[in-house]
Design an enzyme around this catalytic site. Structure first.
Site, PDB file in Angstrom:
ATOM      1  N   LYS A  33       0.899   1.536  14.329  1.00 42.12           N
ATOM      2  CA  LYS A  33       0.376   0.650  13.287  1.00 42.12           C
ATOM      3  C   LYS A  33      -0.213  -0.560  13.998  1.00 42.12           C
ATOM      4  O   LYS A  33       0.506  -1.326  14.638  1.00 42.12           O
ATOM      5  CB  LYS A  33       1.476   0.230  12.322  1.00 42.12           C
ATOM      6  N   GLY A  88       4.611 -10.463   3.030  1.00 38.59           N
ATOM      7  CA  GLY A  88       5.846 -11.185   2.718  1.00 38.59           C
ATOM      8  C   GLY A  88       5.752 -12.047   1.475  1.00 38.59           C
ATOM      9  O   GLY A  88       6.715 -12.707   1.097  1.00 38.59           O
ATOM     10  N   ALA A 147       1.579  -4.601   2.485  1.00 38.31           N
ATOM     11  CA  ALA A 147       1.766  -6.059   2.428  1.00 38.31           C
ATOM     12  C   ALA A 147       1.568  -6.645   1.040  1.00 38.31           C
ATOM     13  O   ALA A 147       0.562  -6.402   0.381  1.00 38.31           O
ATOM     14  CB  ALA A 147       0.856  -6.792   3.403  1.00 38.31           C
ATOM     15  N   GLY A 148       2.553  -7.402   0.626  1.00 38.92           N
ATOM     16  CA  GLY A 148       2.447  -8.186  -0.598  1.00 38.92           C
ATOM     17  C   GLY A 148       3.000  -7.506  -1.837  1.00 38.92           C
ATOM     18  O   GLY A 148       3.078  -8.127  -2.894  1.00 38.92           O
ATOM     19  N   ASN A 206       8.235  -3.724   2.770  1.00 40.34           N
ATOM     20  CA  ASN A 206       9.320  -4.223   3.611  1.00 40.34           C
ATOM     21  C   ASN A 206      10.065  -5.376   2.940  1.00 40.34           C
ATOM     22  O   ASN A 206      11.173  -5.208   2.454  1.00 40.34           O
ATOM     23  CB  ASN A 206       8.777  -4.652   4.980  1.00 40.34           C
ATOM     24  N   THR A 207       9.421  -6.557   2.860  1.00 36.38           N
ATOM     25  CA  THR A 207      10.130  -7.744   2.361  1.00 36.38           C
ATOM     26  C   THR A 207      10.779  -7.526   1.003  1.00 36.38           C
ATOM     27  O   THR A 207      11.929  -7.940   0.787  1.00 36.38           O
ATOM     28  CB  THR A 207       9.161  -8.941   2.277  1.00 36.38           C
TER      29      THR A 207
END
Lengths: 257, 365
Positions: free
Chosen positions: A98, A159, A185-186, A207-208
């Site tokens: 990645k 995040g 992301a996001g 993830n987050t």
């Protein structure tokens, strides 16, 4: 029977990829991965001793079950990303990467120029490159032409949990791409992931939203269901959204009179 | 940037404080920070702390990164009266050769550390760029990130140090108040306020990835200092946008040869927390660093709020890890728990201790 996701010739039953940062412990991380049903797990090379089999984080991830996707988080230009990628491959033999080139340490927004430069080098060297990009449809095409295995446009700053802020651009990318589009992301809630899948994204990376949840394992399971539901809805073909009921044909009704 | 601008922070109305508190962006502006550090904001400290915790968990996750300082020399040409290494008081300075420093570092590596901070007094004849580059070349085998907290170099030196694999710098202004600065730094190269102020920018220009700011808490009024430091940080963020800034909170500690009557502006634990959380609410992505200058109780609790980087098991004298020696310490540490104990404290607080969060592939050749 739903379509399988295929990236660089490899088949994935799950369309949810999961990141490994920010977890309160490696144990919780491992349980969350398991609950997510993900088969692709990304790991920041900066966080692990990639050549050490006893590394705490790496040993918590079952490499027989999951494809480990190293990422170059922290690299701020093509040189650094390429150097890190080569060292990681030399140490592990893993060719999947990645590609993250994020020179701004605050919002971690990807650098399009350096990302393309690094992708061109790494593809030539035989890496399977999955680049993290802003939601830029032309850049996505350039990366696809350079031989990247997917494109990974962001939904909103990493995040941030803000959801699909780049929706209009993502729709263009999805409609034009030849390679799988992984929205990265996001995505802050399962509903965001579901919406991304309904739009026709091939997969999402989270993830987050999982790691920073009060109960990460439960949240991982929620994302699993949301991704599956969103994909099924996409395959089922959503009925059009209508602003009002259309009982009559005010303009062409006279033709039938 | 003029410190004079911050000398008289206007009294903040409750509505200003509530407005600052309701701003979720995590971004800096002077009015917002002034409101959050004002005396009137004290009654909102719990709310501020909860918000700071939320931002920290979202941006950094449930993790705290660990590092260790390695003191390489306690010789110093300056005469800062608040520091044990001052030239007048230090009768038997100690310096480590590169080999001795590596032996110290081996102990830290065995304890698990992958992030190391090289610390020295202003020892220009011995702790040179060549010395630091040679040491960094050896440390790179075991450490993923090497930072320095020494004395100001010029930009060309920083370029060499970065090329040698040193990626982070901490350089505290000590006090942003020019008259206090002049009072505490009468002689030696450190008397040059402006040079010190500009140094972090040179390191940024040279490519350093982490720029560490701080002022010595106790020398001048903390509220004024916090605003000045924030302006400094904001300037660095705009101009060296590829570097991450970090804030440290060095509250003065008892030390040999140091008269603690100097610490005229010492602050309470509550004020220190207010300062930390106010900065977090204005700089969502800045590292917040806490050293062993603070005691176990304070560190354990601050780690849960907004700290992202902690030292552990620190020794503040050259050779302090390998020898039970009596070399002069910079200050007395307040938390003498081992790195393993700090790691297990973090785990029991639901936080993952992170030993490695960088890679040497990012720097050097």
């Amino acid at each position: 029977m739903s379509d399988k996701l295929i990236i660089a010739g490899r088949e994935f039953a799950s369309r949810l990829f999961i990141g490994t940062g920010k977890f309160a412990s490696n144990k919780i991380m491992a349980e969350a991965i398991e609950a997510s049903g993900a088969e692709m797990v990304t790991v920041a090379l900066r966080r692990v001793d990639i050549d050490n089999p006893d590394d705490d984080m790496l040993s918590a991830i079952d490499r027989k079950k999951y494809l480990l996707l190293p990422n170059t988080s922290g690299a701020r230009n093509a040189d650094e990303a390429v150097r890190l990628a080569r060292l990681a491959r030399a140490a592990t033999g893993i060719e999947w990467l990645k590609l993250e080139v994020t020179p701004d340490p605050y919002y971690l927004l990807p650098d399009p120029v350096e990302t393309l430069k690094a992708a061109e080098i790494l593809v030539k060297e035989g890496f399977v490159v999955l680049p993290y990009i802003n939601a830029d449809a032309v850049l996505a095409k350039r990366l696809q032409d350079a031989g990247c295995a997917t494109v990974m446009p962001l939904a909103s700053p990493i995040g941030s949990n803000q959801g699909l802020k780049t929706k209009a651009s993502l729709e263009i990318i999805i409609s034009q791409a030849r390679v799988p589009v992984v929205i990265d992301a996001g995505l802050g809630a399962p509903s965001h992931a579901s919406e991304a899948m309904e739009m026709g994204a091939d997969a999402v990376l989270v993830n987050t939203a999982i790691a920073a949840a009060k109960e990460p394992v439960k949240m991982a399971a929620a994302f699993r269901k949301a991704v599956e539901a969103g994909r099924e809805a996409f395959e089922a073909g959503k009925a059009d959204v209508k602003q009002q009921a259309d009982a009559s044909s005010p303009l062409t009704g006279f033709l039938r009179d | 940037m003029k410190i004079e601008e911050f000398q008289n922070i206007p009294a903040q109305k409750d509505t200003d404080i509530l407005a600052a508190l309701s701003d979720d962006g995590g971004r800096y502006n002077r009015q917002k920070l002034a409101a959050l550090i004002s005396p009137g904001a004290e009654k909102y400290l719990e709310q501020m702390a909860q918000k700071a915790q939320k931002i920290t968990r979202q941006r950094f996750g449930n993790v705290v990164q660990l590092y260790a300082p390695l003191y390489v020399s306690n010789f110093c040409v300056n005469s800062c009266p608040y520091c044990a290494f001052n030239a007048k008081g230090n009768s038997s300075p100690k310096r480590l050769t590169v080999e001795q420093a590596c032996r110290e570092a081996d102990i830290l590596a065995d304890e698990g550390f992958r992030h190391i901070l090289l610390v020295s007094g202003e020892d220009r004849n011995f702790i040179t760029v060549d010395y630091l580059a040679a040491l960094a070349a050896k440390l790179r085998k075991k450490f993923s990130s090497i930072s320095i907290e020494v004395y100001p170099f010029d930009q060309a030196d920083y370029e060499r140090l970065f090329a040698a694999g040193i990626d982070g710098i901490a350089l505290y202004q000590e006090t942003y108040d020019r008259s206090d600065y002049a009072r505490f730094h009468k002689t030696g190269p450190k008397a040059d306020y402006q040079r010190r102020l500009e140094t972090l920018g040179w390191a940024g220009e040279a490519g350093f990835r982490s720029l560490g700011l701080g002022f010595l808490i106790g020398l001048s009024d903390w509220r004024t200092q916090t605003l000045a430091m924030a302006e400094h940080a904001y300037f660095l963020m705009k101009n060296y946008w590829q570097a991450r800034i970090s804030f440290s909170f060095p509250r003065l500690r008892p030390a040999e040869n140091v008269d603690d009557k100097l610490f005229e502006h010492m602050i309470s634990d509550s004020e220190l927390v207010q300062m930390m959380v106010a900065l977090r609410l204005c700089f969502a992505d800045a590292e917040i660093v806490l050293s062993t200058r603070e005691d176990a109780n304070f560190r354990d609790n601050a780690a849960k709020i907004c700290v992202t980087r902690m030292s552990a098991g620190s020794r503040t004298s050259p050779g302090g890890y390998s020898e039970k020696n009596s070399a002069l310490k910079q200050f007395e540490i307040a938390d003498d728990r081992s790195p393993a104990e700090i790691a297990s404290m973090l785990k029991s607080a639901g936080l993952e201790p992170v030993w490695k969060d960088w890679d040497k592939a990012f720097t050097g050749v």
